[in-house]
Motif scaffolding. Structure first.
Motif, PDB file in Angstrom:
ATOM      1  N   UNK A  26       0.854  -1.182   0.000  1.00  4.70           N
ATOM      2  CA  UNK A  26       0.000   0.000   0.000  1.00  4.70           C
ATOM      3  C   UNK A  26       0.892   1.235   0.000  1.00  4.70           C
ATOM      4  N   UNK A  27       0.571   2.160  -0.903  1.00  4.52           N
ATOM      5  CA  UNK A  27       1.312   3.423  -0.980  1.00  4.52           C
ATOM      6  C   UNK A  27       0.394   4.565  -0.561  1.00  4.52           C
ATOM      7  N   UNK A  28       0.909   5.473   0.275  1.00  7.67           N
ATOM      8  CA  UNK A  28       0.108   6.619   0.688  1.00  7.67           C
ATOM      9  C   UNK A  28       1.003   7.844   0.882  1.00  7.67           C
ATOM     10  N   UNK A  55       1.328  -6.698   3.661  1.00  7.97           N
ATOM     11  CA  UNK A  55       2.251  -6.580   4.800  1.00  7.97           C
ATOM     12  C   UNK A  55       3.403  -5.616   4.512  1.00  7.97           C
ATOM     13  N   UNK A  56       3.275  -4.847   3.411  1.00  9.27           N
ATOM     14  CA  UNK A  56       4.298  -3.861   3.086  1.00  9.27           C
ATOM     15  C   UNK A  56       3.638  -2.500   2.920  1.00  9.27           C
ATOM     16  N   UNK A  57       4.178  -1.489   3.588  1.00  8.21           N
ATOM     17  CA  UNK A  57       3.596  -0.154   3.583  1.00  8.21           C
ATOM     18  C   UNK A  57       4.619   0.864   3.100  1.00  8.21           C
ATOM     19  N   UNK A  71       5.499   2.536  14.782  1.00  7.19           N
ATOM     20  CA  UNK A  71       6.005   1.548  15.738  1.00  7.19           C
ATOM     21  C   UNK A  71       5.010   0.405  15.921  1.00  7.19           C
ATOM     22  N   UNK A  72       3.740   0.751  16.008  1.00  4.69           N
ATOM     23  CA  UNK A  72       2.717  -0.281  16.166  1.00  4.69           C
ATOM     24  C   UNK A  72       2.736  -1.251  14.981  1.00  4.69           C
ATOM     25  N   UNK A  73       2.808  -0.699  13.771  1.00  3.04           N
ATOM     26  CA  UNK A  73       2.814  -1.548  12.577  1.00  3.04           C
ATOM     27  C   UNK A  73       4.082  -2.394  12.490  1.00  3.04           C
ATOM     28  N   UNK A  74       5.171  -1.854  12.966  1.00  6.43           N
ATOM     29  CA  UNK A  74       6.412  -2.622  12.983  1.00  6.43           C
ATOM     30  C   UNK A  74       6.288  -3.799  13.944  1.00  6.43           C
ATOM     31  N   UNK A  75       5.658  -3.569  15.073  1.00  8.23           N
ATOM     32  CA  UNK A  75       5.435  -4.647  16.039  1.00  8.23           C
ATOM     33  C   UNK A  75       4.501  -5.712  15.466  1.00  8.23           C
ATOM     34  N   UNK A 106       4.859  -5.683  10.032  1.00 10.72           N
ATOM     35  CA  UNK A 106       4.752  -5.053   8.716  1.00 10.72           C
ATOM     36  C   UNK A 106       6.135  -4.619   8.250  1.00 10.72           C
ATOM     37  N   UNK A 107       6.325  -4.636   6.945  1.00 13.27           N
ATOM     38  CA  UNK A 107       7.532  -4.078   6.331  1.00 13.27           C
ATOM     39  C   UNK A 107       7.204  -2.642   5.946  1.00 13.27           C
ATOM     40  N   UNK A 108       7.992  -1.679   6.423  1.00 13.10           N
ATOM     41  CA  UNK A 108       7.636  -0.269   6.273  1.00 13.10           C
ATOM     42  C   UNK A 108       8.787   0.523   5.651  1.00 13.10           C
ATOM     43  N   UNK A 109       8.428   1.291   4.627  1.00 13.28           N
ATOM     44  CA  UNK A 109       9.383   2.201   3.999  1.00 13.28           C
ATOM     45  C   UNK A 109       8.789   3.606   4.040  1.00 13.28           C
ATOM     46  N   UNK A 110       9.551   4.545   4.551  1.00 13.90           N
ATOM     47  CA  UNK A 110       9.104   5.928   4.689  1.00 13.90           C
ATOM     48  C   UNK A 110      10.040   6.829   3.893  1.00 13.90           C
TER      49      UNK A 110
END
Length: 402
Positions: A67-69, A97-99, A115-119, A122-126
């Motif tokens: 998901x991209x936002x 599972x990737x944001x 932090x919640x999503x990391x817990x 989720x795989x997160x790129x900012x």
């Protein structure tokens, strides 16, 4: 507060646009992105340098279900911490599972959601255009759980790849003028760099730091961009632009640096106090900004060359200094606490400046106990030996393409 259907509509629209936009030239950094499993990957860099394109390349090659936002979407104005719970429900429905989050730092307390999503694994790129906001907030809430990389406008090699040419000797002149902002090169509209400066000062500096005197902020920015390669005095700038205090001036400059508009290079010293006492030199993140926004009355080829050599080194090293004792050496790069490269930059070495350029580099080589140093010129090649030390003259097009 936004309604869930409003957020869902923005997500769908952005997702559709994100998937259909061009992937663009594959960026060099793409091959060097570290494994960030169980960490948040932060990609920071100046506005319009290609961060969103890099996300699309990651999406296309590796993370096809994401998901991209972009939180700077005007439809998300007013998005606050409570809206993240509604966004979470939308994410759950998508079963991904990737944001990918663009400019999420515009939302207060965003790091709590990340932090919640990391817990939740989720795989997160900012991505973001302000280095300090990202690092400070994540440093507090996600200590040891984030990895940061920086993206710059096109390097000289990327510039040539975009033009589909390997005639580096020919394209160096164009790069020295246009710089490497992808959209500027693609559209061939250099005036975009005037609007970019305005956007950065207003959105990434004035709004984020509540600065009302935008006129003086812009005057200061134009002055610094016009004086690349030169040391500056905060006290003199305060007097010249009639700012409230020296601390105000230094704050403005720091904000511009954190927004990646300018880069500051301190004088080398093992003493932090000595470093702080001596003036820093200023460079711009892309030479195109100098071409379009500076107030100069000559070509300034030497300073243009010095700036792009700095950027070439900055892509490789976080610590860069200038060295000054009797003479001066333009750049000393430090890696693992030791001097790595000693670089002098001169458009043309001739009878008038040869002694100064060589002696400045040689003094730095002796100080750091290095046997090799380089002088980057526009088109001269040579190699000389002095006092059992080697100094190599390298043309810019060759040095920047290595």
């Amino acid at each position: 507060m936004l309604l869930q259907n409003q957020i869902a509509e923005v997500v769908e629209d952005q997702q559709s646009l994100f998937r259909t936009k061009e992937i663009g030239l594959e960026r060099e950094i793409l091959r060097h992105i570290p494994n960030f499993e169980n960490h948040v990957l932060i990609v920071s860099g100046i506005r319009r340098c290609g961060k969103s394109t890099l996300l699309r390349q990651l999406f296309s090659q590796t993370y096809k279900h994401a998901i991209y936002l972009n939180f700077e979407d005007v439809r998300l104005s007013g998005f606050d911490i409570d809206d993240f719970s509604r966004l979470s429900k939308i994410i759950d429905k998508k079963k991904v599972k990737t944001l990918f989050f663009d400019e999420i730092q515009v939302v207060k307390n965003w790091e709590l959601f990340v932090r919640q999503k990391l817990e939740e694994q989720y795989r997160i790129i900012i991505t973001g255009s302000n280095a300090s906001l990202l690092s400070r907030e994540l440093g507090t809430k996600l200590t040891g759980r984030h990895i940061s990389i920086e993206l710059f406008p096109f390097s000289f090699k990327e510039f040539n790849a975009f033009l589909n040419t390997d005639n580096y000797k020919k394209t160096i002149d164009e790069y020295l003028t246009k710089g490497g902002f992808p959209e500027v090169i693609k559209r061939k509209e250099n005036q975009l760099l005037n609007q970019l400066l305005t956007d950065i000062l207003q959105r990434d500096v004035a709004v984020r730091y509540n600065i009302r005197d935008i006129t003086r902020l812009r005057q200061l920015a134009v002055y610094l961009i016009s004086n690349i390669g030169k040391p500056f005095s905060g006290k003199k700038l305060t007097e010249s632009f009639e700012l409230k205090s020296n601390s105000t001036t230094l704050e403005y400059i720091s904000h511009m640096e954190q927004a990646y508009l300018i880069q500051l290079v301190p004088m080398f010293s093992y003493s932090l106090k000595t470093q702080a006492r001596n003036p820093k030199k200023v460079y711009t993140i892309d030479i195109g900004l100098f071409s379009q926004n500076s107030i100069v009355f000559s070509d300034e080829n030497g300073r243009r060359l010095e700036n792009i050599v700095y950027l070439h080194l900055r892509r490789k090293y976080e610590q860069i200094y200038y060295f000054k004792e009797k003479g001066e050496c333009d750049f000393v790069t430090i890696k693992n606490g030791k001097a790595e490269e000693l670089v002098q930059v001169c458009w043309e070495v001739n009878d008038i400046n040869q002694k100064r350029e060589i002696n400045g580099l040689l003094e730095a080589m002796e100080y750091f106990q290095k046997d090799y140093g380089t002088i980057i010129t526009y088109n001269q090649s040579d190699k000389i030996a002095i006092k059992n030390k080697t100094i190599e003259f390298i043309p810019a097009h060759k040095y920047l393409s290595e």
